[in-house]
Design a protein around this motif. Structure first.
Motif, PDB file in Angstrom:
ATOM      1  N   LYS A  59      15.632  49.563 -12.804  1.00 58.50           N
ATOM      2  CA  LYS A  59      16.870  48.838 -13.028  1.00 58.50           C
ATOM      3  C   LYS A  59      16.696  47.959 -14.258  1.00 58.50           C
ATOM      4  O   LYS A  59      15.592  47.515 -14.569  1.00 58.50           O
ATOM      5  CB  LYS A  59      17.237  47.973 -11.822  1.00 58.50           C
ATOM      6  N   TYR A  60      17.808  47.689 -14.921  1.00 58.46           N
ATOM      7  CA  TYR A  60      17.771  46.846 -16.105  1.00 58.46           C
ATOM      8  C   TYR A  60      18.948  45.897 -16.109  1.00 58.46           C
ATOM      9  O   TYR A  60      20.055  46.252 -15.690  1.00 58.46           O
ATOM     10  CB  TYR A  60      17.815  47.685 -17.386  1.00 58.46           C
ATOM     11  N   ALA A  61      18.701  44.715 -16.593  1.00 61.72           N
ATOM     12  CA  ALA A  61      19.797  43.802 -16.853  1.00 61.72           C
ATOM     13  C   ALA A  61      20.649  44.347 -17.985  1.00 61.72           C
ATOM     14  O   ALA A  61      20.150  45.013 -18.899  1.00 61.72           O
ATOM     15  CB  ALA A  61      19.263  42.417 -17.213  1.00 61.72           C
ATOM     16  N   GLY A  66      19.018  49.836 -22.943  1.00 59.03           N
ATOM     17  CA  GLY A  66      18.929  50.547 -24.199  1.00 59.03           C
ATOM     18  C   GLY A  66      17.881  50.008 -25.142  1.00 59.03           C
ATOM     19  O   GLY A  66      17.585  50.651 -26.159  1.00 59.03           O
ATOM     20  N   ARG A  67      17.317  48.858 -24.833  1.00 61.45           N
ATOM     21  CA  ARG A  67      16.307  48.250 -25.690  1.00 61.45           C
ATOM     22  C   ARG A  67      14.953  48.120 -25.007  1.00 61.45           C
ATOM     23  O   ARG A  67      13.916  48.243 -25.664  1.00 61.45           O
ATOM     24  CB  ARG A  67      16.766  46.868 -26.156  1.00 61.45           C
ATOM     25  N   THR A  78      -1.106  48.777 -13.514  1.00 66.19           N
ATOM     26  CA  THR A  78      -0.454  47.974 -14.529  1.00 66.19           C
ATOM     27  C   THR A  78       0.995  48.399 -14.702  1.00 66.19           C
ATOM     28  O   THR A  78       1.305  49.589 -14.654  1.00 66.19           O
ATOM     29  CB  THR A  78      -1.188  48.088 -15.871  1.00 66.19           C
ATOM     30  N   VAL A  79       1.844  47.427 -14.898  1.00 64.83           N
ATOM     31  CA  VAL A  79       3.247  47.655 -15.212  1.00 64.83           C
ATOM     32  C   VAL A  79       3.507  47.145 -16.624  1.00 64.83           C
ATOM     33  O   VAL A  79       3.001  46.090 -17.011  1.00 64.83           O
ATOM     34  CB  VAL A  79       4.166  46.957 -14.197  1.00 64.83           C
ATOM     35  N   TYR A  80       4.296  47.886 -17.362  1.00 62.82           N
ATOM     36  CA  TYR A  80       4.571  47.550 -18.747  1.00 62.82           C
ATOM     37  C   TYR A  80       6.053  47.285 -18.958  1.00 62.82           C
ATOM     38  O   TYR A  80       6.908  47.789 -18.229  1.00 62.82           O
ATOM     39  CB  TYR A  80       4.152  48.691 -19.675  1.00 62.82           C
ATOM     40  N   LEU A  81       6.322  46.513 -19.969  1.00 64.19           N
ATOM     41  CA  LEU A  81       7.683  46.336 -20.438  1.00 64.19           C
ATOM     42  C   LEU A  81       7.677  46.530 -21.946  1.00 64.19           C
ATOM     43  O   LEU A  81       7.187  45.668 -22.682  1.00 64.19           O
ATOM     44  CB  LEU A  81       8.242  44.961 -20.080  1.00 64.19           C
ATOM     45  N   GLN A  82       8.179  47.662 -22.377  1.00 58.72           N
ATOM     46  CA  GLN A  82       8.320  47.932 -23.794  1.00 58.72           C
ATOM     47  C   GLN A  82       9.631  47.329 -24.262  1.00 58.72           C
ATOM     48  O   GLN A  82      10.699  47.675 -23.756  1.00 58.72           O
ATOM     49  CB  GLN A  82       8.303  49.435 -24.067  1.00 58.72           C
ATOM     50  N   MET A  83       9.551  46.446 -25.223  1.00 63.01           N
ATOM     51  CA  MET A  83      10.718  45.737 -25.718  1.00 63.01           C
ATOM     52  C   MET A  83      10.930  46.105 -27.177  1.00 63.01           C
ATOM     53  O   MET A  83      10.091  45.808 -28.026  1.00 63.01           O
ATOM     54  CB  MET A  83      10.542  44.228 -25.566  1.00 63.01           C
ATOM     55  N   ASN A  84      12.033  46.747 -27.440  1.00 60.89           N
ATOM     56  CA  ASN A  84      12.395  47.146 -28.787  1.00 60.89           C
ATOM     57  C   ASN A  84      13.663  46.428 -29.222  1.00 60.89           C
ATOM     58  O   ASN A  84      14.402  45.895 -28.405  1.00 60.89           O
ATOM     59  CB  ASN A  84      12.611  48.658 -28.860  1.00 60.89           C
TER      60      ASN A  84
END
Length: 125
Positions: A59-61, A66-67, A78-84
């Motif tokens: 889920k995403y806010a 899209g980013r 490990t959990v990642y959050l790729q932020m573009n």
């Protein structure tokens, strides 16, 4: 002891990218839904993204759709959050949190049972 440790924060220019990591220990990853949350100065902690404990659904806010992309590596626990395409509005302390109750994942910080210490993300304009 349940422990979550975030890393990967830093200073980046608008439009840049960062990848946050949340290393989990003291529990079985598959039994927890993991989420990323953020808190900017003077604002409430808000959910950014989450991933379920079972099928890996996400889920995403709306503000990050899209980013940002959340993912997990069970082998590395490990959990990642790729932020573009980062924006100055993304500036905040980012926390990972685990829920043992809402196993499908939650963006509600009040449903989180365990928190990491946070990592600072600063996006300059």
């Amino acid at each position: 002891e349940v422990q979550l440790v975030e890393s990967g924060g830093g200073l980046v220019q608008a439009g840049g990218s960062l990848r946050l990591s949340c290393a989990l220990s003291g529990f079985t990853f598959g039994n927890y839904a993991i989420g990323w949350f953020r808190q900017a100065p003077g604002k409430r902690r808000e959910g950014v993204s989450c991933i379920s404990s079972s099928d890996g659904s996400t889920k995403y806010a709306d503000s990050v759709k899209g980013r940002f992309t959340i993912s997990r590596d069970n082998a590395k626990n490990t959990v990642y959050l790729q932020m573009n395409s980062l924006k100055p509005e993304d500036t905040a302390v980012y926390y990972c949190g685990a829920s043992v109750t809402v196993v499908v994942g939650t963006l509600n910080p009040y449903e989180i049972d365990y928190w990491g210490q946070g990592t600072q993300v600063t996006v300059s304009s």
